[in-house]
Design a protein around this motif. Sequence first.
Motif, PDB file in Angstrom:
ATOM      1  N   THR A  94      51.337  50.942  37.130  1.00  0.00           N
ATOM      2  CA  THR A  94      51.061  52.262  37.831  1.00  0.00           C
ATOM      3  C   THR A  94      49.703  52.202  38.367  1.00  0.00           C
ATOM      4  O   THR A  94      49.457  53.423  38.977  1.00  0.00           O
ATOM      5  N   VAL A  95      49.074  51.221  38.797  1.00  0.00           N
ATOM      6  CA  VAL A  95      47.921  50.992  39.431  1.00  0.00           C
ATOM      7  C   VAL A  95      48.106  49.705  40.445  1.00  0.00           C
ATOM      8  O   VAL A  95      48.661  48.755  40.043  1.00  0.00           O
ATOM      9  N   MET A  96      47.448  49.818  41.606  1.00  0.00           N
ATOM     10  CA  MET A  96      47.277  48.580  42.275  1.00  0.00           C
ATOM     11  C   MET A  96      46.738  47.754  41.704  1.00  0.00           C
ATOM     12  O   MET A  96      45.508  47.881  41.319  1.00  0.00           O
ATOM     13  N   LEU A  97      46.971  46.492  41.776  1.00  0.00           N
ATOM     14  CA  LEU A  97      46.350  45.303  40.940  1.00  0.00           C
ATOM     15  C   LEU A  97      45.463  44.555  41.883  1.00  0.00           C
ATOM     16  O   LEU A  97      45.641  44.530  43.289  1.00  0.00           O
ATOM     17  N   GLY A  98      44.343  44.104  41.259  1.00  0.00           N
ATOM     18  CA  GLY A  98      43.539  43.239  42.354  1.00  0.00           C
ATOM     19  C   GLY A  98      44.126  41.934  42.686  1.00  0.00           C
ATOM     20  O   GLY A  98      44.921  41.562  42.002  1.00  0.00           O
ATOM     21  N   GLU A  99      43.379  41.100  43.677  1.00  0.00           N
ATOM     22  CA  GLU A  99      44.097  39.901  43.947  1.00  0.00           C
ATOM     23  C   GLU A  99      44.196  38.963  42.985  1.00  0.00           C
ATOM     24  O   GLU A  99      45.224  38.376  42.863  1.00  0.00           O
ATOM     25  N   VAL A 100      43.361  39.044  42.067  1.00  0.00           N
ATOM     26  CA  VAL A 100      43.378  37.776  41.046  1.00  0.00           C
ATOM     27  C   VAL A 100      44.565  37.785  40.120  1.00  0.00           C
ATOM     28  O   VAL A 100      45.289  37.038  39.853  1.00  0.00           O
ATOM     29  N   ASP A 101      44.956  39.120  39.701  1.00  0.00           N
ATOM     30  CA  ASP A 101      46.032  39.363  38.973  1.00  0.00           C
ATOM     31  C   ASP A 101      47.361  39.289  39.646  1.00  0.00           C
ATOM     32  O   ASP A 101      48.630  38.694  39.009  1.00  0.00           O
ATOM     33  N   ARG A 102      47.267  39.657  40.908  1.00  0.00           N
ATOM     34  CA  ARG A 102      48.597  39.617  41.664  1.00  0.00           C
ATOM     35  C   ARG A 102      48.862  37.918  41.929  1.00  0.00           C
ATOM     36  O   ARG A 102      50.067  37.719  41.822  1.00  0.00           O
ATOM     37  N   LYS A 103      47.677  37.251  42.134  1.00  0.00           N
ATOM     38  CA  LYS A 103      48.213  35.673  42.358  1.00  0.00           C
ATOM     39  C   LYS A 103      48.630  35.234  40.910  1.00  0.00           C
ATOM     40  O   LYS A 103      49.232  34.034  41.006  1.00  0.00           O
ATOM     41  N   ILE A 104      48.199  35.557  39.804  1.00  0.00           N
ATOM     42  CA  ILE A 104      48.509  34.923  38.561  1.00  0.00           C
ATOM     43  C   ILE A 104      50.093  35.033  38.390  1.00  0.00           C
ATOM     44  O   ILE A 104      50.736  34.351  37.992  1.00  0.00           O
ATOM     45  N   PHE A 105      50.247  36.471  38.742  1.00  0.00           N
ATOM     46  CA  PHE A 105      51.646  36.684  38.421  1.00  0.00           C
ATOM     47  C   PHE A 105      52.770  36.111  39.333  1.00  0.00           C
ATOM     48  O   PHE A 105      53.918  35.629  38.977  1.00  0.00           O
ATOM     49  N   LYS A 106      52.165  35.822  40.696  1.00  0.00           N
ATOM     50  CA  LYS A 106      52.958  34.945  41.634  1.00  0.00           C
ATOM     51  C   LYS A 106      52.978  33.482  41.294  1.00  0.00           C
ATOM     52  O   LYS A 106      54.008  32.934  41.126  1.00  0.00           O
ATOM     53  N   LYS A 107      51.936  32.992  40.669  1.00  0.00           N
ATOM     54  CA  LYS A 107      52.041  31.549  40.102  1.00  0.00           C
ATOM     55  C   LYS A 107      52.816  31.431  39.139  1.00  0.00           C
ATOM     56  O   LYS A 107      53.542  30.420  38.674  1.00  0.00           O
ATOM     57  N   LEU A 108      53.081  32.432  38.392  1.00  0.00           N
ATOM     58  CA  LEU A 108      53.965  32.365  37.115  1.00  0.00           C
ATOM     59  C   LEU A 108      55.379  32.795  37.504  1.00  0.00           C
ATOM     60  O   LEU A 108      56.226  32.511  36.614  1.00  0.00           O
ATOM     61  N   GLY A 109      55.659  33.064  38.863  1.00  0.00           N
ATOM     62  CA  GLY A 109      56.967  33.441  39.239  1.00  0.00           C
ATOM     63  C   GLY A 109      57.564  34.795  38.891  1.00  0.00           C
ATOM     64  O   GLY A 109      58.665  34.947  38.921  1.00  0.00           O
ATOM     65  N   VAL A 110      56.590  35.697  38.704  1.00  0.00           N
ATOM     66  CA  VAL A 110      56.955  36.951  38.342  1.00  0.00           C
ATOM     67  C   VAL A 110      57.155  37.832  39.697  1.00  0.00           C
ATOM     68  O   VAL A 110      56.159  37.994  40.423  1.00  0.00           O
ATOM     69  N   GLY A 111      58.084  38.677  39.584  1.00  0.00           N
ATOM     70  CA  GLY A 111      58.271  39.775  40.648  1.00  0.00           C
ATOM     71  C   GLY A 111      57.533  41.072  40.199  1.00  0.00           C
ATOM     72  O   GLY A 111      57.532  41.638  39.273  1.00  0.00           O
ATOM     73  N   LEU A 112      56.349  41.219  41.276  1.00  0.00           N
ATOM     74  CA  LEU A 112      55.617  42.677  40.860  1.00  0.00           C
ATOM     75  C   LEU A 112      55.542  43.526  41.863  1.00  0.00           C
ATOM     76  O   LEU A 112      55.798  43.522  43.346  1.00  0.00           O
ATOM     77  N   THR A 113      55.332  44.674  41.346  1.00  0.00           N
ATOM     78  CA  THR A 113      55.561  46.102  42.240  1.00  0.00           C
ATOM     79  C   THR A 113      54.193  46.713  41.528  1.00  0.00           C
ATOM     80  O   THR A 113      53.919  46.754  40.483  1.00  0.00           O
ATOM     81  N   CYS A 114      53.770  47.688  42.381  1.00  0.00           N
ATOM     82  CA  CYS A 114      52.653  48.665  42.080  1.00  0.00           C
ATOM     83  C   CYS A 114      52.741  50.042  42.645  1.00  0.00           C
ATOM     84  O   CYS A 114      52.929  49.999  43.771  1.00  0.00           O
ATOM     85  N   ASP A 115      52.468  50.825  41.827  1.00  0.00           N
ATOM     86  CA  ASP A 115      52.355  52.394  42.381  1.00  0.00           C
ATOM     87  C   ASP A 115      51.250  52.181  43.520  1.00  0.00           C
ATOM     88  O   ASP A 115      50.079  51.362  43.180  1.00  0.00           O
ATOM     89  N   PRO A 116      51.274  52.936  44.727  1.00  0.00           N
ATOM     90  CA  PRO A 116      50.116  52.976  45.536  1.00  0.00           C
ATOM     91  C   PRO A 116      48.934  53.717  45.077  1.00  0.00           C
ATOM     92  O   PRO A 116      48.516  54.821  45.740  1.00  0.00           O
ATOM     93  N   LYS A 117      48.303  53.463  43.978  1.00  0.00           N
ATOM     94  CA  LYS A 117      47.019  54.234  43.207  1.00  0.00           C
ATOM     95  C   LYS A 117      46.234  53.026  43.086  1.00  0.00           C
ATOM     96  O   LYS A 117      46.379  52.109  42.347  1.00  0.00           O
ATOM     97  N   ARG A 118      44.920  53.551  43.509  1.00  0.00           N
ATOM     98  CA  ARG A 118      43.852  52.651  43.144  1.00  0.00           C
ATOM     99  C   ARG A 118      43.051  53.059  42.203  1.00  0.00           C
ATOM    100  O   ARG A 118      43.142  54.241  41.621  1.00  0.00           O
ATOM    101  N   LYS A 119      42.353  51.804  41.700  1.00  0.00           N
ATOM    102  CA  LYS A 119      41.993  52.099  40.169  1.00  0.00           C
ATOM    103  C   LYS A 119      40.447  52.831  40.423  1.00  0.00           C
ATOM    104  O   LYS A 119      39.962  52.769  41.665  1.00  0.00           O
ATOM    105  N   SER A 120      40.320  53.959  39.679  1.00  0.00           N
ATOM    106  CA  SER A 120      39.006  54.746  39.724  1.00  0.00           C
ATOM    107  C   SER A 120      37.817  54.134  39.196  1.00  0.00           C
ATOM    108  O   SER A 120      37.959  53.169  38.443  1.00  0.00           O
TER     109      SER A 120
END
Length: 487
Positions: free
Chosen positions: A461-487
């Motif tokens: 429900t929040v846009m993830l940072g580059e590190v988390d996105r890359k980890i999910f990609k390396k694990l072969g996980v399909g990721l989507t995020c709501d367009p909401k930035r972390k406060s």
Amino acid sequence: MKYGFDNEKYLKIQSEHIKERIAQFGNKLYLELGGKLFDDYHASRVLPGFQPDSKLRMLSQLSDHAEIVIVISAVDIEKNKVRNDLGITYDEDVLRLRNEFQKRGFLVSSVVVTHYNGQKSADAFRERLERMGITTYFHYLIDGYPTNVDLIASDEGFGRNDYIATTRPLVIVTAPGPGSGKMAVCLSQLYNEHKRGIEAGYAKFETFPVWSLPLKHPVNIAYEAATADLNDVNMIDPFHLEAYGKTAINYNRDIEIFPVLNALFEGIYGENPYKSPTDMGVNMVGFCINDDEVCCEASKDEIIRRYFTALNELAVGKANDSEISKIALLFKQAKINTAYRKTTVAARERAEQSGRYCSAIELEDGTIITAESGDLLGPSAALLLNALKHLAGIEHSIKLIPQAMIEPIQHTKMSYLRSHNPRLHTDEVLVALSVLSTRDENCRRALEMLPKLYGCQVHSTVMLGEVDRKIFKKLGVGLTCDPKRKS
């Protein structure tokens, strides 16, 4: 992961089909490679079972007789266009592609900068390549392209372009992404080869849209979603329908350019060996789908993923409303909405209940696991731990990483690395589990479950940072995020 595509069958029948096409022409064949030669993650997502390097494995059999020409648009250089799957600009990807091809034994003979109109960024890129010893050519904008056939097929049109010197019978023309001008490069070479007394042939190795599937099949709709920024439109090939009385699917740019190709072939050979844009292709993907339902579901997930990607890019100023509007229209064609993605619904429901950032993952058996951010862990790190515990059969109440270990990591992040976010990311959680696994059986078992995440779907429900996105990609996980930035 459920598979819906027979990759071994694809390697066999696709390679045979390409060899037949090469034999159709004599001494020279320009093979336009649509999509990506390797790292074709879009194909692997919408056709579960398709391997990202399938095309490369197939063409490697012809490496001794082939050379590669890499194409990049001056427009893409000018606007620093980025490959979303890799997070690098197209000009940097040209160098990456060249290195990867050379590692695999291919000859990369040159780079062609298309759509050139005096852009300074293109001039600088050419100078950079030539300092590295890479031969570089310019192909220019042509007024009225692709409809002004008389101008295009003349010395003021294709004849104005730099002639690309090649030495091998098979020339593979590829690019970092769509819209780079690969077909125009091939057609330009046909014209300029003919002027030099060489009768070259042309074929197109394109994966999408899949000509043998229906126009509104989810796999084809997913292709439109993937190229929303180019405004590509899938269409019934009118030339194929007229010539054979059969429906075949192609897309607008190929159909628009076909009269040009037709005129060029008639000028060179006296007749065109192809009766339609579909005839030009060598795509056998549609005949290798062995579970249509699996591919349909995967493609619908991909359409939604592209929608969220566009929303995220709009939130950071990298996209426009038209892309989002187009994908929203594709939702109606596919008869889906964001609620079709179960993880989206689960993550949002938990966020509504907790008032925190939340995430959800759908495992292979359909189980939905959720998590929320806390003082120690972000929503993605907490979700990763919850999913691994579930897969390993570890009680949810058991803490795999003790607070006494997390707090020193947080102190280092905040005090020494000047981070503004004390919560652990997914990579830090995995490192901690790895350290603990040498003496903690639960941590060891949890780590062993990581391969089971391949092909799973996650929503945050929040846009993830580059590190988390890359980890999910390396694990072969399909990721989507709501367009909401972390406060």
